[in-house]
Design a protein around this motif. Structure first.
Motif, PDB file in Angstrom:
ATOM      1  N   THR A 190      40.180 -34.021 -64.824  1.00  0.00           N
ATOM      2  CA  THR A 190      39.966 -32.738 -64.160  1.00  0.00           C
ATOM      3  C   THR A 190      39.251 -31.844 -65.161  1.00  0.00           C
ATOM      4  O   THR A 190      39.735 -31.625 -66.264  1.00  0.00           O
ATOM      5  CB  THR A 190      41.298 -32.088 -63.745  1.00  0.00           C
ATOM      6  N   ALA A 214      39.339 -38.418 -56.954  1.00  0.00           N
ATOM      7  CA  ALA A 214      39.709 -37.709 -58.180  1.00  0.00           C
ATOM      8  C   ALA A 214      40.930 -36.825 -57.932  1.00  0.00           C
ATOM      9  O   ALA A 214      41.200 -36.429 -56.803  1.00  0.00           O
ATOM     10  CB  ALA A 214      38.540 -36.863 -58.684  1.00  0.00           C
ATOM     11  N   ALA A 216      43.314 -33.513 -57.780  1.00  0.00           N
ATOM     12  CA  ALA A 216      43.114 -32.097 -57.461  1.00  0.00           C
ATOM     13  C   ALA A 216      43.843 -31.187 -58.437  1.00  0.00           C
ATOM     14  O   ALA A 216      43.806 -29.961 -58.273  1.00  0.00           O
ATOM     15  CB  ALA A 216      43.582 -31.817 -56.038  1.00  0.00           C
ATOM     16  N   ALA A 240      36.839 -33.158 -58.393  1.00  0.00           N
ATOM     17  CA  ALA A 240      37.623 -33.207 -57.157  1.00  0.00           C
ATOM     18  C   ALA A 240      37.226 -32.130 -56.158  1.00  0.00           C
ATOM     19  O   ALA A 240      37.305 -32.344 -54.941  1.00  0.00           O
ATOM     20  CB  ALA A 240      39.115 -33.093 -57.481  1.00  0.00           C
ATOM     21  N   SER A 247      39.846 -35.554 -52.846  1.00  0.00           N
ATOM     22  CA  SER A 247      40.727 -34.909 -53.825  1.00  0.00           C
ATOM     23  C   SER A 247      42.184 -35.171 -53.453  1.00  0.00           C
ATOM     24  O   SER A 247      42.589 -35.008 -52.299  1.00  0.00           O
ATOM     25  CB  SER A 247      40.458 -33.407 -53.875  1.00  0.00           C
ATOM     26  N   PRO A 267      43.791 -29.668 -52.320  1.00  0.00           N
ATOM     27  CA  PRO A 267      43.831 -31.124 -52.138  1.00  0.00           C
ATOM     28  C   PRO A 267      43.664 -31.500 -50.674  1.00  0.00           C
ATOM     29  O   PRO A 267      44.070 -30.764 -49.781  1.00  0.00           O
ATOM     30  CB  PRO A 267      45.220 -31.499 -52.650  1.00  0.00           C
ATOM     31  N   SER A 293      46.646 -37.429 -61.305  1.00  0.00           N
ATOM     32  CA  SER A 293      45.701 -38.510 -61.589  1.00  0.00           C
ATOM     33  C   SER A 293      46.249 -39.863 -61.140  1.00  0.00           C
ATOM     34  O   SER A 293      45.493 -40.754 -60.755  1.00  0.00           O
ATOM     35  CB  SER A 293      45.371 -38.554 -63.087  1.00  0.00           C
ATOM     36  N   ALA A 296      45.831 -40.071 -57.413  1.00  0.00           N
ATOM     37  CA  ALA A 296      44.445 -40.419 -57.098  1.00  0.00           C
ATOM     38  C   ALA A 296      44.210 -41.917 -57.272  1.00  0.00           C
ATOM     39  O   ALA A 296      43.440 -42.530 -56.517  1.00  0.00           O
ATOM     40  CB  ALA A 296      43.494 -39.618 -57.986  1.00  0.00           C
ATOM     41  N   LYS A 357      36.010 -28.060 -48.644  1.00  0.00           N
ATOM     42  CA  LYS A 357      37.378 -28.485 -48.864  1.00  0.00           C
ATOM     43  C   LYS A 357      38.337 -27.595 -48.095  1.00  0.00           C
ATOM     44  O   LYS A 357      38.026 -26.438 -47.809  1.00  0.00           O
ATOM     45  CB  LYS A 357      37.710 -28.403 -50.352  1.00  0.00           C
TER      46      LYS A 357
END
Length: 409
Positions: A190, A214, A216, A240, A247, A267, A293, A296, A357
């Motif tokens: 990130t 990735a 968030a 992200a 994300s 996210p 992470s 993800a 997003k």
């Protein structure tokens, strides 16, 4: 039909009560990952060593763990992996990891890792841990298995040897991954800066039909990024936050994020990420870790399952499957089996798919709104009970009228 509706309402009520937010507190990057979930995770995971978030100056590389998790992981059960693996195990799909590298001596990944440059070594261990969540093969007497245990891993460096990422390394890693034909690209970092450079790299990956996934939120925040009074940053985090990147945020065995988790920024999907058990950078032992992470990584593994089961789908269609076939919640929750088996309506227009997003309001309510959230859950349960009583009042008289029930009953 009525009983099905009642069951669904009760399920939604229970889910609503499970997503009550946890309080946040500082988690700094020169510490190991928060392991507050160890007591609520699998009993066999309690004694596992914690995975470092990042190595400090002069700190030695992560060594092979001497501990082994023999029980099935909570995340595997939560994601229904036994059922999902009846449809796909990710065979034929390459997942790139733009991270700290992937160790070459990990038995659960043996024969399926290709490393670019120096990514064949992993001093911190994060990349290897994520690779295990994505693609670890089952081993006799061990409970750890990845989401796509037959997928191939392309290891690409996105950090320095201490685990610190940079915009240039991550952008180059995304481009190199797409150029080498990766169908899913996992980015473990990130970054607070680098939007333009990372957007260009992601655009290249999109043109090569690769899905970029990735976190968030960071797993921990470097001290220099804290506010003047120790406040945690709230994003955006790149890559992200880019519209073409999936994300992902984490939740733990109790259904909420870890207590000291840094705030997530908009996210789209939630996946297991607290109290996670996976492999280390060498040897056959296991570690425990927490963070977005790792969630993800789970989403990237699920994407590999979908790409293997539906090879005709584009990266954008795979992303849509993961999002729209997810379990409904404040933030939709990853459901690998549904992502493979659900037939969705015709795709929306390209402009709708590329929409921005989701707004921050989709995040769970802050702690002071907990009574309202619990009230909604209780109301849903009460509604289910009312429907159940009403259904009984309808079914019994009809049964008598049609002779379904004996006289006097």
């Amino acid at each position: 039909m009525t009983s099905h509706l009642i069951h669904r309402l009760i399920t939604i009520a229970v889910a609503a009560s499970a997503v009550l937010p946890a309080a946040s507190g500082p988690a700094v990057a020169d510490q190991t990952a928060d392991t507050a979930f160890q007591t609520s995770a699998d009993p066999g995971a309690i004694s596992l060593p914690p995975l470092p978030v990042r190595l400090g100056a002069g700190q030695p590389c992560t060594v092979a763990s001497q501990k082994t998790a023999t029980a099935a992981t909570w995340s595997g059960s939560a994601l229904g992996l036994h059922r999902a693996h009846q449809l796909s195990e990710g065979e034929g799909v390459t997942v790139a990891l733009v991270d700290t590298g992937v160790g070459s001596g990990v038995p659960a990944l043996s024969g399926r890792v290709t490393a670019l440059g120096g990514a064949g070594t992993d001093c911190p261990g994060h990349g290897s841990f994520a690779a295990g969540l994505i693609a670890a093969a089952p081993e006799k007497g061990k409970g750890v298995v990845g989401l796509a245990p037959q997928a191939r891993i392309l290891a690409v460096s996105g950090t320095d040897d201490r685990g610190a990422p940079s915009v240039q390394r991550v952008a180059q890693g995304i481009r190199a991954s797409a150029k080498r034909g990766a169908e899913v690209i996992y980015v473990g970092a990130t970054l607070r800066t680098g939007r333009a450079e990372l957007a260009s790299a992601v655009a290249y990956a999109v043109r090569e039909d690769a899905l970029v996934v990735a976190p968030a939120a960071p797993d921990a925040v470097p001290r220099e990024e804290l506010g003047p009074n120790g406040e945690l940053p709230r994003g955006p985090y790149w890559p992200a936050a880019l519209p073409d990147v999936l994300s992902v945020v984490d939740f733990g065995p109790s259904g909420v994020r870890q207590e000291k988790a840094p705030p997530a920024y908009r996210p789209e999907l939630a996946a297991p990420g607290g109290g996670m058990v996976s492999v280390g950078p060498r040897g056959s032992g296991h570690y425990i870790g927490s963070g977005a992470s790792l969630a993800a990584a789970c989403a990237a593994g699920a994407a590999a399952l979908v790409r293997a089961y539906h090879p005709e789908m584009t990266a954008e269609q795979v992303r849509r499957q993961l999002l729209e076939a997810s379990y409904p919640s404040d933030i939709p929750r990853l459901d690998p089996y549904a992502a493979m088996s659900t037939v969705l309506p015709a795709a929306r227009s390209q402009s709708a798919i590329k929409a921005a997003k989701p707004p921050a309001a989709r995040m769970p309510a802050p702690p002071d709104n907990r009574p309202r959230t619990r009230g909604l859950a209780i109301a849903a349960v009460c509604l289910a009970v009312v429907l159940l009583v009403g259904a009984a009042g309808v079914v019994i008289p009809l049964g008598r009228a049609r002779g379904w029930l004996p006289p006097g009953r």
